[in-house]
Design an enzyme around this catalytic site. Structure first.
Site, mmCIF file in Angstrom:
data_model
loop_
_atom_site.group_PDB
_atom_site.id
_atom_site.type_symbol
_atom_site.label_atom_id
_atom_site.label_comp_id
_atom_site.label_asym_id
_atom_site.label_seq_id
_atom_site.Cartn_x
_atom_site.Cartn_y
_atom_site.Cartn_z
ATOM 1 N N GLN A 84 20.885 -21.498 -9.151
ATOM 2 C CA GLN A 84 22.258 -21.689 -9.605
ATOM 3 C C GLN A 84 22.977 -22.793 -8.817
ATOM 4 O O GLN A 84 22.566 -23.171 -7.722
ATOM 5 C CB GLN A 84 23.041 -20.384 -9.463
ATOM 6 C CG GLN A 84 22.652 -19.324 -10.480
ATOM 7 C CD GLN A 84 23.605 -18.153 -10.424
ATOM 8 O OE1 GLN A 84 23.258 -17.088 -9.953
ATOM 9 N NE2 GLN A 84 24.815 -18.356 -10.911
ATOM 10 N N HIS A 85 24.066 -23.268 -9.410
ATOM 11 C CA HIS A 85 25.113 -24.054 -8.750
ATOM 12 C C HIS A 85 24.790 -25.515 -8.455
ATOM 13 O O HIS A 85 25.689 -26.288 -8.136
ATOM 14 C CB HIS A 85 25.552 -23.414 -7.427
ATOM 15 C CG HIS A 85 25.877 -21.954 -7.485
ATOM 16 N ND1 HIS A 85 26.785 -21.443 -8.377
ATOM 17 C CD2 HIS A 85 25.411 -20.916 -6.765
ATOM 18 C CE1 HIS A 85 26.872 -20.124 -8.191
ATOM 19 N NE2 HIS A 85 26.037 -19.781 -7.232
ATOM 20 N N ASP A 245 19.026 -18.022 -12.079
ATOM 21 C CA ASP A 245 17.974 -17.115 -11.590
ATOM 22 C C ASP A 245 18.451 -15.676 -11.436
ATOM 23 O O ASP A 245 17.722 -14.732 -11.776
ATOM 24 C CB ASP A 245 17.345 -17.640 -10.301
ATOM 25 C CG ASP A 245 18.356 -17.999 -9.222
ATOM 26 O OD1 ASP A 245 19.572 -17.750 -9.392
ATOM 27 O OD2 ASP A 245 17.928 -18.557 -8.187
#
Length: 491
Positions: A84-85, A245
């Site tokens: 992520q991110h 995820d």
């Protein structure tokens, strides 16, 4: 060789890519191809060239095809679950303009603080996005890029998350899902869309962003002829929107609207993570109030110090990680890398309660207890975000699913069991992110609900450990030290 249709679930994590070749009817893992990534950067910098992810995906699929012996014509769908991110900026041809800033790149901490203040504080952000900007969030990284490399930010023709980048390579379609989008801090979980005011605050044109599909299992396109040739797969198979995820792991466990709601999960890894799927939109500044991949929500709490911190204490004491006993009077808060939950970014470790008869094994046990209490406190916050009372006997009786590397360790399992007082379920599958992605791929290929698919696969099943009497004496002792020490002695 499987006679059933096969789907591929891709887990593109920080360190590697895994491609899980999965029997779509039974969920049986036929093979898992693997390929490593390279992370660069010193100090707070953590970066990877996105082309590394694409090359690793190609290698992992090739390895999975070879290991499984699957005829490529049997493959019907593919989905990517990614870390992520991360911030990926592309030129007009879809090529990266610079290495991606990863979730664990901390250089944007000042930008995160400034953004939080600019909107009016944590509560203002939580009301819109479900989360408060921290260094890990994509919005903070975009702001860092604008301030530190404005020419690249100005040249960006597309802004993507890691999993979006790979999905677009597969299908030629710019698409994301609500789950991963909710980790950007420019997507509103209140409206289910990008937030125009936040984009204006960030100087980010919505035209640079991918379309948000309804779910992670939505078919956003078909495998292009070019990508099919690179991967050795049939052109035209279903490509799902994919997700982040954490959201994919939830699907793999059967968490969501068509499965388990308001049932907690604790992941023991380098960080400790707790989450649950719920229909209640979370609004706690202490949590990340993510959307889930299936249209529900995924409140998530994350502690920075878990297995790695306890292993460091074992190393200092020259003990094996399993050579531990309960801590007795000693309390050790192993906040070796600062702490995220509670929000103590400059914290260090704290040891108190030593006696002449304290043993090294007790000190190691105290490290386990300090880490476990911290993540279990976050679990209580997740349950509150689901609209539940953690002290309600019915809520307290719900089993806790224990996943991650630590779930394979005897001392971790027994410490969590003792301090939670809950029944534990330890799922047998070690590839929950990849299996969740495979369920998304199956959903894209057939139109089925991915959580229902994963539930039928029983990936979340495993040994069940009955509850033991909760060790309230240790729980209260560690909590008392933590509450009194933070932030005066911890920072």
């Amino acid at each position: 060789m499987s006679q059933n249709p096969v789907v591929i679930g891709v887990d593109s994590s920080t360190q590697s890519t895994k491609a899980a070749f999965t029997d779509a009817a039974t969920g049986r893992l036929l093979a898992v191809g693997r390929a490593p990534h390279r992370v660069t950067g010193e100090g707070g910098a953590r970066e990877t060239d996105p082309e590394v992810w694409w090359n690793a995906l190609r290698e992992a699929v090739a390895a999975g095809l070879k290991e499984s012996g699957v005829d490529p014509s049997a493959v019907t769908g593919i989905a990517v679950a990614g870390q992520q991110h991360g911030l990926v900026v592309l030129d007009r041809t879809g090529r990266p303009l610079r290495p991606a800033l990863l979730w664990n790149d901390t250089r944007s901490a000042p930008q995160a603080a400034a953004l939080t203040e600019a909107l009016g504080g944590p509560d203002a952000w939580t009301a819109r996005t479900g989360s408060v900007p921290v260094a890990s969030m994509t919005a903070s990284k975009w702001q860092w890029l604008r301030e530190n490399d404005p020419a690249i930010a100005e040249a960006a023709a597309a802004v993507r998350l890691p999993h979006d980048f790979l999905t677009e390579r597969l299908a030629g379609t710019a698409a994301t899902d609500p789950g991963d989008a909710s980790g950007t801090c420019w997507y509103s979980t209140a409206t289910g869309a990008y937030d125009p005011e936040l984009l204006a605050l960030l100087g980010l044109d919505a035209a640079l962003l991918p379309a948000v599909a309804p779910t992670g299992a939505t078919r956003v396109g078909s495998l292009t002829a070019g990508s099919a040739a690179e991967l050795g797969l049939p052109a035209g198979i279903a490509v799902a929107a994919g997700t982040g995820d954490n959201m994919s792991a939830a699907v793999g466990l059967g968490l969501g609207g068509a499965g388990l709601l308001d049932h907690p999960v604790l992941s023991l890894g380098t960080s400790g993570t707790v989450f649950a799927a719920t229909r209640t939109r979370p609004g706690s500044a202490a949590l990340s109030g993510f959307a889930a991949a299936d249209g529900t929500y995924l409140p998530l709490g994350c502690t920075l110090n878990c297995t790695l911190a306890v292993d460091k204490v074992a190393e200092l004491l020259r003990l094996d990680r399993e050579d531990a006993v309960p801590g007795g009077e000693a309390v050790l808060l192993p906040y070796l890398d600062g702490e995220r939950t509670p929000d103590l970014p400059t914290a260090s470790g704290l040891l108190t309660g030593l006696r002449h008869d304290t043993t090294p094994q007790q000190l190691l046990g105290a490290a386990y207890e300090g880490a476990a209490v911290t993540v279990l406190r976050a679990l209580d916050e997740v349950l509150r975000a689901c609209g539940l009372d953690p002290t309600d006997p019915e809520v307290a009786s719900r089993p806790l699913r224990l996943v991650g590397g630590g779930a394979q360790g005897r001392m971790w399992v027994e410490t969590v069991r003792r301090l939670s007082g809950r029944q534990l379920i330890v799922p047998e599958s070690g590839e929950l992110v990849a299996l969740g992605a495979a369920a998304l791929a199956a959903g894209a290929a057939t139109g089925e609900d991915p959580v229902a698919v994963a539930t039928s696969w029983k990936a979340g099943h495993g040994p069940e450990l009955p509850p033991v009497e909760r060790d309230m004496e240790t729980w209260e002792r560690v909590n008392s030290i933590l509450d009194r020490a933070a932030p005066s002695l911890l920072t």
